[in-house]
Design an enzyme around this catalytic site. Structure first.
Site, PDB file in Angstrom:
ATOM      1  N   HIS A   1       0.846  -1.208   0.000  1.00  0.00           N
ATOM      2  CA  HIS A   1       0.000   0.000   0.000  1.00  0.00           C
ATOM      3  C   HIS A   1       0.880   1.256   0.000  1.00  0.00           C
ATOM      4  O   HIS A   1       0.576   2.245  -0.671  1.00  0.00           O
ATOM      5  CB  HIS A   1      -0.880   0.052   1.256  1.00  0.00           C
ATOM      6  CG  HIS A   1      -1.961  -0.973   1.296  1.00  0.00           C
ATOM      7  ND1 HIS A   1      -1.975  -2.012   2.205  1.00  0.00           N
ATOM      8  CD2 HIS A   1      -3.082  -1.117   0.551  1.00  0.00           C
ATOM      9  CE1 HIS A   1      -3.058  -2.735   2.017  1.00  0.00           C
ATOM     10  NE2 HIS A   1      -3.740  -2.232   1.023  1.00  0.00           N
TER      11      HIS A   1
ATOM     12  N   LYS B   1      -1.591  -6.530  -8.376  1.00  0.00           N
ATOM     13  CA  LYS B   1      -1.897  -7.806  -7.685  1.00  0.00           C
ATOM     14  C   LYS B   1      -3.357  -8.183  -7.882  1.00  0.00           C
ATOM     15  O   LYS B   1      -3.687  -9.324  -8.137  1.00  0.00           O
ATOM     16  CB  LYS B   1      -1.582  -7.710  -6.198  1.00  0.00           C
ATOM     17  CG  LYS B   1      -1.501  -9.071  -5.562  1.00  0.00           C
ATOM     18  CD  LYS B   1      -1.864  -9.056  -4.122  1.00  0.00           C
ATOM     19  CE  LYS B   1      -3.221  -9.642  -3.951  1.00  0.00           C
ATOM     20  NZ  LYS B   1      -3.904  -9.310  -2.749  1.00  0.00           N
TER      21      LYS B   1
ATOM     22  N   SER C   1      -0.413  -8.870   0.920  1.00  0.00           N
ATOM     23  CA  SER C   1      -1.865  -8.721   1.011  1.00  0.00           C
ATOM     24  C   SER C   1      -2.255  -8.624   2.475  1.00  0.00           C
ATOM     25  O   SER C   1      -1.608  -9.244   3.335  1.00  0.00           O
ATOM     26  CB  SER C   1      -2.530  -9.954   0.389  1.00  0.00           C
ATOM     27  OG  SER C   1      -3.869 -10.045   0.801  1.00  0.00           O
TER      28      SER C   1
END
Ligand code: PAF
Length: 282
Positions: free
Chosen positions: A37, A151, A187
């Site tokens: 992120h 992703k 993730s």
């Protein structure tokens, strides 16, 4: 970093920035921020003068039997990470701010292309929830550019299609997959992987890369390649949701003469569903 819980306050601050001639970059997230992120935020900073991150765990994109209630919420930690990279604005609305009329009566954005295959096949309604919330967030923030990770390849393709179909004045920027040392794609759901599973989960990325190399080496027996990859993942102890070799643009099964191909996979660990992909140009 300025924190906003309400649309009106965020809009007023963004209006002022726009009047000052600043370009606005946007990174929508569901929080539990990890390095991948932060890479999205940095990419937005490279492209724009001011960056807005949203954190909203969007119930509309979770199925009834999915992990909305268990989805990790780590607000204090997330804010510290965003402050450390000088994020400008954080938008963290309540559900009632985003869905004031309730979710059942919410006007929906439906993208019929590419949403009933792959993740869409096992998560009915998921992409409708994503396109609905992302279009709302785009309307709230009105960014010049929005950054999404590769992703979630299918999500990225669907959002690009939505933006094109609805003439949304936003440029979509794709950011590369951020990986752990063994290839596991970062993730938020990785926190659900058990210590026993952790050494084995890289099998998903290894299988994708094996298939990619075989195609680059000239093989076109896609069904056979996918079956071998599935078997390898299952032998490592995981249930395969899908393993598919697709045309990168429309996500339909790849044809032997396709030049842009993406290999995509999803598998279940005990408590998580992991996805990943690898693309190739021939
Ligand atoms: O990728 C995600 O985290 C979510 O699907 C998104 C884009 C923030 C929409 O809720």
């Amino acid at each position: 970093m300025q924190l906003f819980h309400h649309i009106a306050g965020l809009r007023a601050a963004l209006e002022e920035a726009r009047r000052a001639g600043k370009t606005i970059g946007f990174v929508p997230t569901m929080g539990n921020l990890h390095d991948a992120h932060i890479e999205l935020v940095k990419r937005a900073q490279q492209h724009c003068d001011l960056v807005v991150v949203s954190i909203f765990v969007n119930r509309l994109q979770f199925g009834l039997n999915e992990d909305w209630d268990k989805y990790p919420r780590t607000m204090e930690q997330d804010m510290a990470r965003l402050r450390a990279v000088n994020c400008d604005f954080l938008f963290h609305p309540d559900e009632s701010e985003i869905y004031p009329n309730g979710m059942d009566l919410q006007t929906r954005v439906v993208c019929p292309a590419m949403t009933d295959v792959l993740c869409g096949a096992s998560r009915p309604g998921h992409f409708e929830g994503v396109t609905t919330v992302v279009s709302k967030l785009f309307n709230i923030v009105q960014p010049h550019k929005a950054v999404f990770g590769i992703k979630d390849f299918q999500q990225l393709a669907v959002i690009r299609r939505m933006v094109e179909d609805l003439c949304m004045p936003v440029e979509i920027v794709a950011a590369p997959v951020h990986r752990e040392a063994d290839g596991l794609a970062m993730s938020s759901r990785n926190s659900f992987i058990t210590a026993q599973e952790r050494p084995r989960v890289a099998v998903l990325n290894q299988s994708l890369n094996w298939v990619k190399a075989e195609i680059e080496g000239g093989r076109r027996d896609f069904a056979e390649l996918a079956a071998t990859a599935r078997q390898r993942i299952e032998e490592s102890g995981f249930r395969v949701d899908y393993f598919a070799i697709c045309n990168s643009k429309d996500l339909q099964p790849a044809a032997a003469d396709d030049t842009a191909i993406t290999v995509l996979g999803a598998m279940y660990t005990e408590a998580a569903r992991l996805i990943d992909n690898e693309s190739l140009e021939l």
